[in-house]
Design a protein around this motif. Sequence first.
Motif, PDB file in Angstrom:
ATOM      1  N   ASN A   4       0.820  -1.211   0.000  1.00  0.00           N
ATOM      2  CA  ASN A   4       0.000   0.000   0.000  1.00  0.00           C
ATOM      3  C   ASN A   4       0.859   1.269   0.000  1.00  0.00           C
ATOM      4  O   ASN A   4       0.613   2.208   0.747  1.00  0.00           O
ATOM      5  N   CYS A   5       1.850   1.298  -0.860  1.00  0.00           N
ATOM      6  CA  CYS A   5       2.760   2.446  -0.947  1.00  0.00           C
ATOM      7  C   CYS A   5       2.032   3.726  -1.345  1.00  0.00           C
ATOM      8  O   CYS A   5       2.443   4.826  -0.974  1.00  0.00           O
ATOM      9  N   THR A   6       0.933   3.581  -2.092  1.00  0.00           N
ATOM     10  CA  THR A   6       0.174   4.750  -2.534  1.00  0.00           C
ATOM     11  C   THR A   6      -0.487   5.480  -1.366  1.00  0.00           C
ATOM     12  O   THR A   6      -0.857   6.637  -1.496  1.00  0.00           O
ATOM     13  N   ALA A   7      -0.610   4.833  -0.230  1.00  0.00           N
ATOM     14  CA  ALA A   7      -1.190   5.504   0.929  1.00  0.00           C
ATOM     15  C   ALA A   7      -0.330   6.694   1.355  1.00  0.00           C
ATOM     16  O   ALA A   7      -0.849   7.702   1.829  1.00  0.00           O
ATOM     17  N   TYR A  50       0.113  11.951   0.658  1.00  0.00           N
ATOM     18  CA  TYR A  50       0.948  13.147   0.771  1.00  0.00           C
ATOM     19  C   TYR A  50       1.952  13.079   1.916  1.00  0.00           C
ATOM     20  O   TYR A  50       2.664  14.031   2.156  1.00  0.00           O
ATOM     21  N   LEU A  51       2.031  11.963   2.605  1.00  0.00           N
ATOM     22  CA  LEU A  51       2.996  11.839   3.690  1.00  0.00           C
ATOM     23  C   LEU A  51       4.420  11.726   3.148  1.00  0.00           C
ATOM     24  O   LEU A  51       5.342  12.329   3.661  1.00  0.00           O
ATOM     25  N   GLY A  52       4.590  10.965   2.071  1.00  0.00           N
ATOM     26  CA  GLY A  52       5.895  10.801   1.439  1.00  0.00           C
ATOM     27  C   GLY A  52       5.953  11.559   0.126  1.00  0.00           C
ATOM     28  O   GLY A  52       4.950  12.077  -0.349  1.00  0.00           O
ATOM     29  N   PRO A  53       7.120  11.601  -0.491  1.00  0.00           N
ATOM     30  CA  PRO A  53       7.281  12.352  -1.744  1.00  0.00           C
ATOM     31  C   PRO A  53       6.697  11.636  -2.956  1.00  0.00           C
ATOM     32  O   PRO A  53       6.444  10.434  -2.919  1.00  0.00           O
ATOM     33  N   ASP A  54       6.503  12.381  -4.019  1.00  0.00           N
ATOM     34  CA  ASP A  54       6.126  11.831  -5.314  1.00  0.00           C
ATOM     35  C   ASP A  54       7.350  11.080  -5.840  1.00  0.00           C
ATOM     36  O   ASP A  54       8.441  11.635  -5.920  1.00  0.00           O
ATOM     37  N   LEU A  55       7.173   9.812  -6.187  1.00  0.00           N
ATOM     38  CA  LEU A  55       8.303   8.973  -6.600  1.00  0.00           C
ATOM     39  C   LEU A  55       8.391   8.764  -8.113  1.00  0.00           C
ATOM     40  O   LEU A  55       9.166   7.939  -8.568  1.00  0.00           O
ATOM     41  N   THR A  56       7.647   9.528  -8.880  1.00  0.00           N
ATOM     42  CA  THR A  56       7.614   9.346 -10.328  1.00  0.00           C
ATOM     43  C   THR A  56       9.005   9.378 -10.949  1.00  0.00           C
ATOM     44  O   THR A  56       9.351   8.524 -11.749  1.00  0.00           O
ATOM     45  N   VAL A 110       9.813   8.087   9.418  1.00  0.00           N
ATOM     46  CA  VAL A 110       8.406   8.090   9.021  1.00  0.00           C
ATOM     47  C   VAL A 110       8.045   6.815   8.253  1.00  0.00           C
ATOM     48  O   VAL A 110       6.986   6.239   8.468  1.00  0.00           O
ATOM     49  N   MET A 111       8.915   6.371   7.370  1.00  0.00           N
ATOM     50  CA  MET A 111       8.646   5.185   6.550  1.00  0.00           C
ATOM     51  C   MET A 111       9.153   3.941   7.262  1.00  0.00           C
ATOM     52  O   MET A 111      10.339   3.852   7.608  1.00  0.00           O
ATOM     53  N   PRO A 112       8.287   2.960   7.469  1.00  0.00           N
ATOM     54  CA  PRO A 112       8.734   1.739   8.152  1.00  0.00           C
ATOM     55  C   PRO A 112       9.634   0.882   7.267  1.00  0.00           C
ATOM     56  O   PRO A 112       9.626   0.998   6.045  1.00  0.00           O
TER      57      PRO A 112
END
Length: 122
Positions: free
Chosen positions: A39-42, A52-58, A79-81
């Motif tokens: 569920n990375c898109t969360a 919006y918690l993490g950056p846009d990874l495009t 923040v990221m597990p």
Amino acid sequence: MLCISYFTYSVCIYKDISHNTDINNSFADQGKKIWQKNNCTACHQIYQLGGYLGPDLTNTYSLKGPEYIKAFLKNGTQVMPDFNLTQYEMDALTAYLKQIDDTGVSDPRSFTVLNNGTTYQK
């Protein structure tokens, strides 16, 4: 008459869309499944769609490189597990991010809206 107009409009829209057969890269597809499973898109976005918690990874692959991506995947952050991904999973997820990076940029200012409602990226 309405059916003929609809059919004509549909043909005009979809006739110029290229069908790239290289998109079905099985290793990148595995990465997409890992992306979805965790569920990375969360938290993260692709093409500015997602959390919006993490950056846009495009475009992370071309901007930072695969080793940068794998370091975050391996260790996590405050923040990221750490998802305890295997090396194969990290490689597949990196391949997925590379495939996304190869398809364009996330900055919406580079998109042009065409008269038929589709967009074109400069």
